[in-house]
Structures are given as C-alpha cells and as structure tokens.
Design an enzyme around this catalytic site. Structure first.
Site, short mmCIF file in Angstrom:
data_model
loop_
_atom_site.label_atom_id
_atom_site.label_comp_id
_atom_site.label_asym_id
_atom_site.label_seq_id
_atom_site.Cartn_x
_atom_site.Cartn_y
_atom_site.Cartn_z
N ASP A 148 0.86 -1.19 0.00
CA ASP A 148 0.00 0.00 0.00
C ASP A 148 0.90 1.23 0.00
O ASP A 148 2.01 1.17 -0.50
CB ASP A 148 -0.96 -0.03 1.19
N HIS A 203 2.17 1.97 -3.22
CA HIS A 203 1.26 2.89 -3.89
C HIS A 203 1.78 4.32 -3.90
O HIS A 203 1.06 5.23 -4.29
CB HIS A 203 -0.12 2.85 -3.22
#
Length: 389
Positions: free
Chosen positions: A215, A238
């Site tokens: 993430d 991310h």
C-alpha cells in the site's frame, strides 16, 4: 510556509545521556529469548522500572528472538529520556491470537522516547493476508505493528519492520517525531500494509528510509501539518499519499508538507493527493514536491478529488476539499502508463495555485501525456509531458 522546529538538541540529548537506570530485558527480567515464550510480562515490568525513574533510563533488547503478545507502554513517565536499544527480533502472534487488537506494540502518552538499533519487528502478516484474500468474513480488522499515540519527542532510528498485518508504523495525535534510517518491507501484494501513516500530528520528519509494501509507502492523514520527508526510497507500493481526505463534512486539513530527494521504483503512484468525492470543509495547502526520481511508476503525479474506490457513498458527488499551493519542481524519470500527470479536480472546489517547474517524465522513451480537469496554475522551465494547466 511554517518553519520546522530544530530536532538537533533533542537528538543530542537522547543519544548522549548517562542512563541512571540500565535494564537488560533478559538478565534483569528473565525474558525468554526463544521466540516461543511470551515476554509481555517482562517487557511491562522493565517499562515500569524505566518509567518510574526520575532519571534517564534505557532498556536493552539483546540479539535474541522474543515472542511478544499485544502490549501497550503507557505514560506519562517520571522522566523524558527512555531509550529502547533494540538488537533482537520481536515476533508477533498469529492474527487468530489477536483478533481484538488494533495495535501490536503501542506507546501512549509518552514524552521523550527513543527506539534505536539494528533489530526488527516481525508482524507475521502472511496468514492474515491470506484470510483477507479469501474474503473470509471472520477476518479481524488487523493490527498495526508499531503505534505512537498522544506522544511527543519520539525518535525511531535504524530499526526494521517486516510483514506487518496492517500498517507498519502509525503516528497519531503526536508531535516532534523523527523516523530515520528505518527499513520497512512487505510483499507488493500484501493488502493495506502502509509503511508509515501520520495523522492528527505536527512536526514529523522521515529521513534516509526505504519502504516497500502493498500500500502507501507513506500516507498523511487529516489534521496533520509540518511534515518533512527526505531521502526516501519507495517501492513496491502505492507511493506517497496525502489522504484520502474528506469522507465527512467536518474540516480535515493537511498543510506545510515537504517531500524531497525521493525515489519511486515500480510503484502504482508517485506523488499523490486524494480526496473523496463528497462534501467537506477541509483543505490541503502548502505542499512542496521537489527533486524526485520516478522509475517505471504507473502514474507519477496524481491529484484525485473524485476518489471513490468501492463506488459506494460518493458517486456523482463533488469533493469539498480545497487543494491549493502545491508545487512540483524537478520531477524526472519514467512513467509506466501514457498519462504521467493526472489532475482530476472537483468542479465545486477546483484545484488552484498548482505550480510545475522542470518536469521531465517519459513513457516508453516517448513524450508522456497530461490530464487536467478543474485545475489552474503556472508552469516554468522545461515541462514534459506538455502541461495542461
């Protein structure tokens, strides 16, 4: 932009103190370093001894493997110079043994704490990720590996965190926090394993750190200001994200953030600001992104005010988050998709005062593209892809 406070006296004080209380978790409190026996009681007893001392205190965690059930180190303490020398490995229980725990290791209400050393935290997240992947309704929420709540003057230095069940580190409602020389790792497909999440906090610095997760490498949540991120390597993951902000109408703000000398390698995003497509009274302002390298990043530069991943609770609405005073300078490298710059802003609260200077991003050795909607600003120097501001 507000001036960051100086951390140099604080760090010198922590690293040069003579410790009146010097505790070894094994010899003084008989913590079994076998990786199987729970050492929760020994750690709490060591903390109690250090916390009640009126003089500087240190707790040594030697080079052994320690099984540690969820634990909360509670303040306030009688002194503001407690140091953990972490040389060993702390191992978390399986998720089935901590179904009600939001955090594995938590420091709450502490003034003056250092965690220093080459040891690491093993969050043992593999079985929990498998549970989530199977869409099992019995999966718990998951636990953050290391959390700081309502604390100040915190230093985390040279330690590692691997395979957290959920976030690796959380800084919540805290101030004057330094994280440096830290290494964080989880597989790129591990869900919600953010590296460092900052929220409701002030004066946070992250230096010389490498983060690879499933993430955000670093996420900055609402009501946060004065953040400096410098010399960070991110990937997989991310990217570095501000938000998401604006799920509710109450004011959620982020301001005075500097991200400098960062490298993104194979990440989903690079520099991202995201807000829910819902009414809100919040804002993001005073953000500087500079001297950043992108290596095969899916979308290197992103502002998305129509964030609505599950298409629930926000379709066909406009974000009320006001995004302004965002500067991008000397951003170079490669995009993994044709659109390297994506500004998708709200029709009711358009992005404004967006500044871009010396942007050089390519896609497959060709000129990349930009997308702009409801955004205004200025450009200077070389701009590639061509600006749509």
């Amino acid at each position: 932009m507000a001036t960051f406070i100086s951390f140099i006296p604080f760090l010198f004080l922590l690293l040069s103190s003579t410790y009146a209380i010097d505790i070894n978790i094994v010899t003084d409190f008989r913590a079994a370093g076998d990786g199987k026996t729970d050492v929760n009681k020994a750690f709490l007893e060591a903390w109690a001894a250090a916390c009640k001392s009126s003089e500087a205190s240190t707790i040594h965690v030697p080079s052994k493997r320690f099984f540690l059930s969820p634990i909360e180190f509670q303040g306030p303490c009688n002194n503001s110079r407690i140091t953990f020398i972490l040389e060993g490995i702390l191992v978390a229980p399986d998720y089935k043994e901590m179904t009600s725990s939001e955090n594995w290791i938590m420091f709450n209400g502490i003034n003056g704490l250092s965690i220093i050393g080459g040891g690491y935290l093993d969050g043992r997240g593999t079985t929990f990720w498998a549970c989530k992947a199977a869409q099992n309704n019995d999966c718990p929420t998951g636990a953050t590996s290391l959390a700081f709540y309502s604390s100040k003057d915190i230093l985390v230095q040279n330690m590692r965190s691997i395979n957290a069940k959920l976030f690796h580190m959380v800084v919540f409602s805290s101030q004057n926090v330094v994280i440096q020389g830290v290494h964080i790792h989880a597989p790129g497909d591990s869900p919600n394993t953010d590296g460092i999440h900052i929220q409701d906090s002030n004066n946070v610095r992250i230096f010389n750190t490498s983060i690879g997760t499933g993430d955000d490498c670093i996420s900055i949540g609402p009501n946060t200001e004065n953040v400096l991120i410098r010399r960070v390597a991110c990937g997989p993951g991310h990217g570095i994200s501000i938000g998401s902000l604006g799920w509710g109408e109450s004011e959620e703000t982020v301001q005075n953030v500097v991200v400098k000398n960062v490298v993104f390698n194979g990440t989903q995003n690079g520099l991202r600001i995201k807000a829910w497509g819902r009414p809100s009274n919040g804002f993001v302002k005073g953000v500087i992104f500079k001297e950043v390298v992108m290596k095969n990043v899916q979308t290197p530069i992103v502002i998305d005010q129509n964030y609505c991943p599950q298409i629930e609770g926000c379709p066909k609405q406009n974000s009320g988050i006001q995004i302004s005073g965002i500067t991008y300078t000397n951003i170079v490298g490669t995009s993994a998709s044709p659109t390297a710059v994506f500004f998708n802003c709200s029709s009711t609260s358009p992005c404004k005062e967006i500044s871009m200077q010396d942007i050089k991003l390519t896609y497959n050795d060709q000129t990349a593209e930009s997308f702009c909607k409801n955004v205004g600003g200025t450009v200077a120097g070389v701009i590639s892809p061509p600006s749509c501001l």
